[in-house]
Design a protein around this motif. Structure first.
Motif, PDB file in Angstrom:
ATOM      1  N   LYS A  21       0.822  -1.205   0.000  1.00  0.00           N
ATOM      2  CA  LYS A  21       0.000   0.000   0.000  1.00  0.00           C
ATOM      3  C   LYS A  21       0.857   1.255   0.000  1.00  0.00           C
ATOM      4  N   LYS A  22       1.932   1.235   0.770  1.00  0.00           N
ATOM      5  CA  LYS A  22       2.742   2.435   0.937  1.00  0.00           C
ATOM      6  C   LYS A  22       3.708   2.675  -0.208  1.00  0.00           C
ATOM      7  N   CYS A  23       4.360   1.637  -0.695  1.00  0.00           N
ATOM      8  CA  CYS A  23       5.510   1.852  -1.580  1.00  0.00           C
ATOM      9  C   CYS A  23       5.359   1.332  -2.993  1.00  0.00           C
ATOM     10  N   ARG A  41       0.918  10.510  -4.375  1.00  0.00           N
ATOM     11  CA  ARG A  41       1.944  10.133  -3.401  1.00  0.00           C
ATOM     12  C   ARG A  41       2.793   8.965  -3.871  1.00  0.00           C
ATOM     13  N   LEU A  42       2.327   8.209  -4.857  1.00  0.00           N
ATOM     14  CA  LEU A  42       3.067   7.046  -5.338  1.00  0.00           C
ATOM     15  C   LEU A  42       4.189   7.490  -6.268  1.00  0.00           C
ATOM     16  N   PRO A  43       5.352   6.841  -6.186  1.00  0.00           N
ATOM     17  CA  PRO A  43       6.451   7.209  -7.082  1.00  0.00           C
ATOM     18  C   PRO A  43       6.082   6.902  -8.529  1.00  0.00           C
ATOM     19  N   GLN A  44       6.272   7.854  -9.401  1.00  0.00           N
ATOM     20  CA  GLN A  44       5.875   7.692 -10.804  1.00  0.00           C
ATOM     21  C   GLN A  44       6.881   6.889 -11.631  1.00  0.00           C
ATOM     22  N   ASP A  45       8.104   6.731 -11.140  1.00  0.00           N
ATOM     23  CA  ASP A  45       9.109   6.008 -11.907  1.00  0.00           C
ATOM     24  C   ASP A  45       9.213   4.532 -11.539  1.00  0.00           C
ATOM     25  N   VAL A  46       8.314   4.062 -10.689  1.00  0.00           N
ATOM     26  CA  VAL A  46       8.325   2.652 -10.284  1.00  0.00           C
ATOM     27  C   VAL A  46       7.303   1.906 -11.140  1.00  0.00           C
ATOM     28  N   PRO A  47       7.753   0.911 -11.918  1.00  0.00           N
ATOM     29  CA  PRO A  47       6.824   0.177 -12.778  1.00  0.00           C
ATOM     30  C   PRO A  47       5.786  -0.593 -11.960  1.00  0.00           C
ATOM     31  N   SER A  88       6.556   3.343   9.217  1.00  0.00           N
ATOM     32  CA  SER A  88       5.752   4.557   9.263  1.00  0.00           C
ATOM     33  C   SER A  88       6.550   5.827   8.987  1.00  0.00           C
ATOM     34  N   HIS A  89       7.705   5.711   8.349  1.00  0.00           N
ATOM     35  CA  HIS A  89       8.452   6.907   8.000  1.00  0.00           C
ATOM     36  C   HIS A  89       8.248   7.213   6.516  1.00  0.00           C
ATOM     37  N   ASP A  90       8.576   8.415   6.106  1.00  0.00           N
ATOM     38  CA  ASP A  90       8.245   8.883   4.763  1.00  0.00           C
ATOM     39  C   ASP A  90       9.200   8.442   3.657  1.00  0.00           C
ATOM     40  N   MET A  91      10.362   7.979   3.991  1.00  0.00           N
ATOM     41  CA  MET A  91      11.353   7.693   2.969  1.00  0.00           C
ATOM     42  C   MET A  91      11.065   6.419   2.182  1.00  0.00           C
TER      43      MET A  91
END
Length: 111
Positions: A21-23, A41-47, A88-91
Motif C-alpha cells: 500500500k505504501k511503496c 503520493r506514489l512514485p511515478q518512476d516505479v513500474p 511509518s516513515h516517509d522515505m
C-alpha cells in the motif's frame, strides 16, 4: 507425539499489505491519466508490480519486483527493516544491510 509448528502468516500478510500500500504502484487505479490524492503520493518512476527500497549507508535506491516479497531471505531483510526503522516513515522501505550484501542477495534471486 508430533509437534505442530504454528504458522505466522497473518502478521506477515499484514506487513506485506502495508508495504504494498505504501511503496508500490501495484495499487494504482488510474491507468488512463486521471489522478487522485493517493496516486500523487506514489512514485511515478516505479513500474507496476514493483516497489522501491533504500539500501546501505548512502541509501541507494533499488526497484524490486513484488514477487520477491515471498522469498524467505527477502522477508528476513524486511523483518530487520521493520525492527530497526518501522514502516511509518516517509522515505520508503529502508533495508538495514550493506549494499554489497543486498546486491549479492538480489543476484541469487534473479538467477
Amino acid at each position: 507425539m508430533a509437534i505442530r509448528k504454528s504458522t505466522t502468516k497473518a502478521p506477515q500478510t499484514a506487513g506485506l499489505k502495508q508495504i504494498l500500500k505504501k511503496c508500490s504502484s501495484f495499487g494504482r487505479k488510474s491507468w488512463n491519466g486521471s489522478s487522485n490524492e493517493e496516486d500523487k503520493r506514489l512514485p511515478q518512476d516505479v513500474p507496476r508490480g514493483h516497489f522501491a527500497v533504500y539500501v546501505g549507508e548512502n541509501r541507494s535506491r533499488y526497484i524490486v519486483p513484488i514477487s520477491w516479497l515471498g522469498h524467505p531471505q527477502f522477508q528476513c531483510l524486511l523483518q530487520r527493516a521493520e525492527e530497526e526503522y518501522g514502516f511509518s516513515h516517509d522515505m520508503g522501505i529502508t533495508i538495514p544491510c550493506e549494499e554489497v550484501v543486498f546486491r549479492s542477495l538480489i543476484t541469487s534471486l534473479v538467477c
